[in-house]
Design a protein around this motif. Structure first.
Motif, PDB file in Angstrom:
ATOM      1  N   THR A 201       0.799  -1.226   0.000  1.00  0.00           N
ATOM      2  CA  THR A 201       0.000   0.000   0.000  1.00  0.00           C
ATOM      3  C   THR A 201       0.833   1.278   0.000  1.00  0.00           C
ATOM      4  OG1 THR A 201      -0.094   0.197   2.420  1.00  0.00           O
ATOM      5  CG2 THR A 201      -1.750  -1.213   1.355  1.00  0.00           C
ATOM      6  N   ARG A 202       2.117   1.184   0.358  1.00  0.00           N
ATOM      7  CA  ARG A 202       3.024   2.323   0.500  1.00  0.00           C
ATOM      8  C   ARG A 202       2.677   3.216   1.697  1.00  0.00           C
ATOM      9  NH1 ARG A 202       6.137   3.213  -4.422  1.00  0.00           N
ATOM     10  NH2 ARG A 202       5.383   1.855  -6.091  1.00  0.00           N
ATOM     11  N   ARG A 203       1.819   2.740   2.588  1.00  0.00           N
ATOM     12  CA  ARG A 203       1.502   3.496   3.792  1.00  0.00           C
ATOM     13  C   ARG A 203       2.570   3.275   4.856  1.00  0.00           C
ATOM     14  NH1 ARG A 203      -4.559   1.043   3.573  1.00  0.00           N
ATOM     15  NH2 ARG A 203      -5.375   2.387   1.907  1.00  0.00           N
ATOM     16  N   VAL A 204       2.735   4.286   5.715  1.00  0.00           N
ATOM     17  CA  VAL A 204       3.644   4.122   6.848  1.00  0.00           C
ATOM     18  C   VAL A 204       3.090   3.037   7.764  1.00  0.00           C
ATOM     19  CG1 VAL A 204       4.666   5.271   8.851  1.00  0.00           C
ATOM     20  CG2 VAL A 204       4.376   6.534   6.710  1.00  0.00           C
ATOM     21  N   VAL A 205       3.938   2.127   8.184  1.00  0.00           N
ATOM     22  CA  VAL A 205       3.497   0.985   8.971  1.00  0.00           C
ATOM     23  C   VAL A 205       2.956   1.460  10.320  1.00  0.00           C
ATOM     24  CG1 VAL A 205       4.232  -1.144  10.112  1.00  0.00           C
ATOM     25  CG2 VAL A 205       5.099  -0.583   7.826  1.00  0.00           C
ATOM     26  N   TYR A 206       1.816   0.929  10.673  1.00  0.00           N
ATOM     27  CA  TYR A 206       1.106   1.244  11.921  1.00  0.00           C
ATOM     28  C   TYR A 206       2.014   1.142  13.140  1.00  0.00           C
ATOM     29  CZ  TYR A 206      -2.085  -0.082  15.809  1.00  0.00           C
ATOM     30  OH  TYR A 206      -2.735  -0.215  17.008  1.00  0.00           O
ATOM     31  N   ARG A 207       2.006   2.217  13.932  1.00  0.00           N
ATOM     32  CA  ARG A 207       2.704   2.304  15.219  1.00  0.00           C
ATOM     33  C   ARG A 207       4.213   2.075  15.115  1.00  0.00           C
ATOM     34  NH1 ARG A 207      -0.022   0.117  20.591  1.00  0.00           N
ATOM     35  NH2 ARG A 207       1.459   1.693  21.345  1.00  0.00           N
ATOM     36  N   THR A 208       4.801   2.530  14.031  1.00  0.00           N
ATOM     37  CA  THR A 208       6.256   2.425  13.920  1.00  0.00           C
ATOM     38  C   THR A 208       6.937   3.786  14.058  1.00  0.00           C
ATOM     39  OG1 THR A 208       6.075   2.494  11.503  1.00  0.00           O
ATOM     40  CG2 THR A 208       6.218   0.330  12.555  1.00  0.00           C
ATOM     41  N   GLY A 209       6.339   4.845  13.513  1.00  0.00           N
ATOM     42  CA  GLY A 209       6.943   6.168  13.626  1.00  0.00           C
ATOM     43  C   GLY A 209       8.369   6.180  13.104  1.00  0.00           C
ATOM     44  N   ASP A 210       9.262   6.855  13.835  1.00  0.00           N
ATOM     45  CA  ASP A 210      10.681   6.857  13.474  1.00  0.00           C
ATOM     46  C   ASP A 210      11.310   5.587  14.034  1.00  0.00           C
ATOM     47  OD1 ASP A 210      10.404   9.343  12.273  1.00  0.00           O
ATOM     48  OD2 ASP A 210      10.847  10.416  14.116  1.00  0.00           O
ATOM     49  N   THR A 211      11.716   4.703  13.146  1.00  0.00           N
ATOM     50  CA  THR A 211      12.191   3.371  13.533  1.00  0.00           C
ATOM     51  C   THR A 211      13.712   3.305  13.434  1.00  0.00           C
ATOM     52  OG1 THR A 211      10.137   2.335  12.767  1.00  0.00           O
ATOM     53  CG2 THR A 211      12.066   0.911  12.995  1.00  0.00           C
ATOM     54  N   GLY A 212      14.354   2.906  14.514  1.00  0.00           N
ATOM     55  CA  GLY A 212      15.811   2.794  14.527  1.00  0.00           C
ATOM     56  C   GLY A 212      16.303   1.578  13.762  1.00  0.00           C
ATOM     57  N   ALA A 213      17.566   1.641  13.348  1.00  0.00           N
ATOM     58  CA  ALA A 213      18.202   0.514  12.646  1.00  0.00           C
ATOM     59  C   ALA A 213      19.626   0.349  13.169  1.00  0.00           C
ATOM     60  CB  ALA A 213      18.219   0.762  11.141  1.00  0.00           C
ATOM     61  N   ASN A 214      19.972  -0.826  13.601  1.00  0.00           N
ATOM     62  CA  ASN A 214      21.323  -1.108  14.066  1.00  0.00           C
ATOM     63  C   ASN A 214      22.084  -1.773  12.920  1.00  0.00           C
ATOM     64  OD1 ASN A 214      23.679  -1.945  15.315  1.00  0.00           O
ATOM     65  ND2 ASN A 214      22.659  -2.501  17.225  1.00  0.00           N
ATOM     66  N   LEU A 215      22.970  -1.021  12.286  1.00  0.00           N
ATOM     67  CA  LEU A 215      23.698  -1.493  11.114  1.00  0.00           C
ATOM     68  C   LEU A 215      25.139  -1.880  11.451  1.00  0.00           C
ATOM     69  CD1 LEU A 215      22.360   1.056   8.478  1.00  0.00           C
ATOM     70  CD2 LEU A 215      21.471  -1.201   9.070  1.00  0.00           C
ATOM     71  N   LYS A 216      25.404  -2.185  12.735  1.00  0.00           N
ATOM     72  CA  LYS A 216      26.722  -2.655  13.154  1.00  0.00           C
ATOM     73  C   LYS A 216      26.825  -4.168  12.967  1.00  0.00           C
ATOM     74  CE  LYS A 216      27.217   0.979  16.638  1.00  0.00           C
ATOM     75  NZ  LYS A 216      27.377   1.281  18.093  1.00  0.00           N
ATOM     76  N   GLN A 217      28.034  -4.634  12.714  1.00  0.00           N
ATOM     77  CA  GLN A 217      28.328  -6.067  12.527  1.00  0.00           C
ATOM     78  C   GLN A 217      27.489  -6.683  11.417  1.00  0.00           C
ATOM     79  OE1 GLN A 217      28.428  -8.287  16.250  1.00  0.00           O
ATOM     80  NE2 GLN A 217      29.196  -6.507  17.396  1.00  0.00           N
ATOM     81  N   VAL A 218      27.150  -5.869  10.439  1.00  0.00           N
ATOM     82  CA  VAL A 218      26.368  -6.353   9.296  1.00  0.00           C
ATOM     83  C   VAL A 218      27.230  -7.264   8.434  1.00  0.00           C
ATOM     84  CG1 VAL A 218      25.278  -5.591   7.147  1.00  0.00           C
ATOM     85  CG2 VAL A 218      24.770  -4.410   9.289  1.00  0.00           C
TER      86      VAL A 218
END
Length: 607
Positions: A201-218
């Motif tokens: 749908t391209r809608r912002v996912v319910y109850r996520t808001g600004d979502t963090g991402a841990n891109l260490k040890q990728v």
């Protein structure tokens, strides 16, 4: 209705007149005259700069159209114009690299004829500075490689973390510290997180808001595919799409400053690292069928601009935005406001020193002799004293307004009793406040809020579709403590709009689908209410359609004069209700409120 009709007729006449006059003036073929041809793959920044200089010398003050042929035009920063611009609500990192510097040219139309203007690295695509009657018509603005990096989630669990693949246009690598970073022409970043979209749908996912991402040890699992073992989030599911982003706002796509009657007609902005359109200190701005969004249903991108779609700071006259599409941006569709100066010194009974306080809003003119101003107590957001007038204003920390943060201002009449630099007082320029007409626009699938209006003059918001705006759809704010964005609304009509499932995430000021939320540290100490007033229309919300999965429709604080009437309201089960406000209407510190004729009984709380 008479007033609305007059506004519409006036806007239509002005727009048609400007376009018609341009068509009757000199038409300059960009390819034939200046060698600006599409689809060469070469940078056109120097040729465009020379063309604009030549037009300024030959035709300034006469109607002239620079006509492009359809196709793709590339603009690179190398040997392009560099300018020191202080742009409201953006990072003040100068100089800016400018693709089309339209400076001091009156009565110019850039007729794109559907052209694709593609920018590279970090650039400010179009700047219109100190011009009258300029029109930008029928073109696209985009970047070859956005600084927002899009990924698709392929797996997610609490043991192995999150796996994902990057979009085809995204460049990525694991740096020497084991952190995933993204890079392009002259830039690289490791985002803190971003915004999650539903894949279908391209809608912002319910109850996520600004979502963090841990891109260490990728770890790389295939070309463009990675596993992030330390990144775990129960809300993230395979098939979701995430726009990984930073907080930077170097420049908008279109910058309008100290212009009179600029017009953007059928301009489609698909990406900017700042806002889509930023207008400051302009007199009357017309946006007609402007898009800040995707290239259509088949566009593989899910995002548009890094911040607001359109933003108006310290403008006057009429701001008209009609027939637009605003989607996928990382902030509001429109924000209209002025800027409070904070009183930081009092020199005598008529003279004080005021300062821009926000780090992204300074460096440009704040007022002129003859402008009317009001004074406000920051803690209670109450006006004190009578309207006053600027007798003289000079920058106190710079040779000119350019780059200034602090101003010495002398007023025609004595300052209000008790004003000082210790308690907290602000100054609002009432002369540079606009009327607003926001109509027949679509706002959807974006982060934060739908629209913000902070002006004492007539504001009409009608016949718009607010579709999954994530936060509040319409916010009337005012803040002399943090953002320092003015001011009180006196005459706002919100009618004939449709609101579909706002408030799927919580952001600042998101207390209802429509939220009237001035920032007031000492609300209990306030005696005079902020919005509305005893002899003004106040805020009228009528004949709208609300379709909501959750309870809060209207939240209002510190307003005198509010009507919520004849609205059609339906509740659905598209998402589970979760908002902390469980009342349909919640009122705090309000007066003269009328709620009647709505299609459903409403739960109301009055504090």
């Amino acid at each position: 209705m008479k007033k609305t009709f007059a506004v519409l007729v006036g806007m239509g006449i002005a727009l048609l007149a400007s376009l018609s006059a341009a068509a009757q003036g000199v038409v300059v073929d960009a390819a034939r005259t200046y060698g600006i041809r599409p689809d060469t793959g070469k940078s056109l920044t120097q040729k465009m700069g020379r063309a604009l200089d030549d037009i300024r010398k030959k035709y300034n003050g006469h109607q002239v159209t620079l006509r492009l042929a359809p196709g793709r035009y590339d603009f690179y920063p190398h040997k392009s114009a560099e300018r020191t611009y202080y742009i409201s609500n953006h990072d003040q990192d100068n100089p800016k690299t400018v693709g089309l510097p339209i400076e001091g040219i009156d009565s110019l139309t850039i007729d794109g004829r559907g052209a694709d203007l593609i920018f590279h690295a970090r650039m400010l695509p179009i700047a219109v500075i100190g011009s009258r009657g300029c029109v930008v018509n029928d073109l696209h603005i985009d970047f070859a490689q956005p600084h927002i990096s899009q990924i698709t989630i392929t797996a997610s669990d609490s043991v192995n973390g999150i796996s994902f693949k990057t979009a085809p246009w995204v460049n990525s690598r694991i740096n020497r510290d084991g952190v995933l970073e993204f890079f392009g022409e002259g830039w690289q970043n490791s985002p803190w997180g971003g915004i999650l979209f539903e894949g279908d749908t391209r809608r912002v996912v319910y109850r996520t808001g600004d979502t963090g991402a841990n891109l260490k040890q990728v770890k790389a699992t295939a070309p463009g595919c990675y596993n992030a073992p330390l990144w775990r989030n129960d809300h993230i599911r395979p098939g979701m799409v995430m726009a990984l982003r930073g907080w930077g706002r170097p420049a908008p796509a279109v910058f309008l400053s100290e212009c009179v009657n600029p017009v953007l007609n059928n301009v489609r902005i698909h990406y900017a690292e700042g806002m889509g359109v930023l207008a400051q200190l302009c007199d009357s701005v017309t946006l007609r069928q402007v898009t800040v969004g995707l290239r259509g249903d088949d566009d593989p991108r899910y995002f548009s601009t890094q911040a607001d779609a359109t933003h108006f700071s310290g403008c006057k006259g009429l701001i008209s935005s009609t027939g637009g599409l605003y989607e996928g941006m990382m902030d509001d569709a429109i924000n209209v406001h002025g800027t409070y100066l904070k009183v930081v010194g009092v020199e005598n009974s008529n003279t004080l020193v005021g300062r821009y306080m926000h780090g992204q809003s300074y460096g440009f003119k704040w007022g002129e002799p003859g402008d009317s101003v009001s004074f406000i107590r920051s803690a209670t957001m109450e006006n004190i004293g009578d309207v006053n007038y600027i007798s003289s204003i000079t920058p106190a920390d710079a040779p000119t307004d350019h780059g200034a943060k602090t101003f010495r201002i002398t007023f025609s009449n004595p300052l209000p009793d008790g004003i000082n630099e210790k308690e907290g007082f602000g100054i609002e320029n009432l002369s540079w406040t606009p009327e607003v007409y926001f109509s027949d626009n679509v706002i959807r699938n974006n982060r934060a809020r739908g629209s913000l209006f902070s002006t004492p003059r007539t504001t009409l918001v009608e016949n718009n579709l607010f579709d999954h705006t994530s936060g509040t759809a319409i916010l009337l704010c005012g803040d002399c403590n943090g953002w320092y964005e003015t001011g009180a609304c006196r005459d706002v009509t919100i009618r004939g709009n449709r609101f579909i499932n706002a408030l799927t995430s919580l952001y600042q000021f998101t207390e209802g689908v429509i939220s009237i939320y001035p920032e007031i540290p000492n609300l209990m100490g306030q005696k005079a209410l902020f919005h509305g007033g005893p002899s003004v229309p106040g805020v009228i919300i009528t004949d709208n359609i609300f379709e909501s999965f959750d309870a809060p429709l209207l939240y209002a604080k510190s307003i005198d004069g509010l009507q919520f009437r004849n609205n059609h309201i339906t509740f659905n089960h598209d998402y589970p209700a979760f908002h902390r406000n469980t009342f349909n209407v919640k009122l705090e510190h309000t007066r003269n409120v009328v709620i009647d004729g709505n299609s459903s009984p409403l739960s109301i709380k009055i504090d």
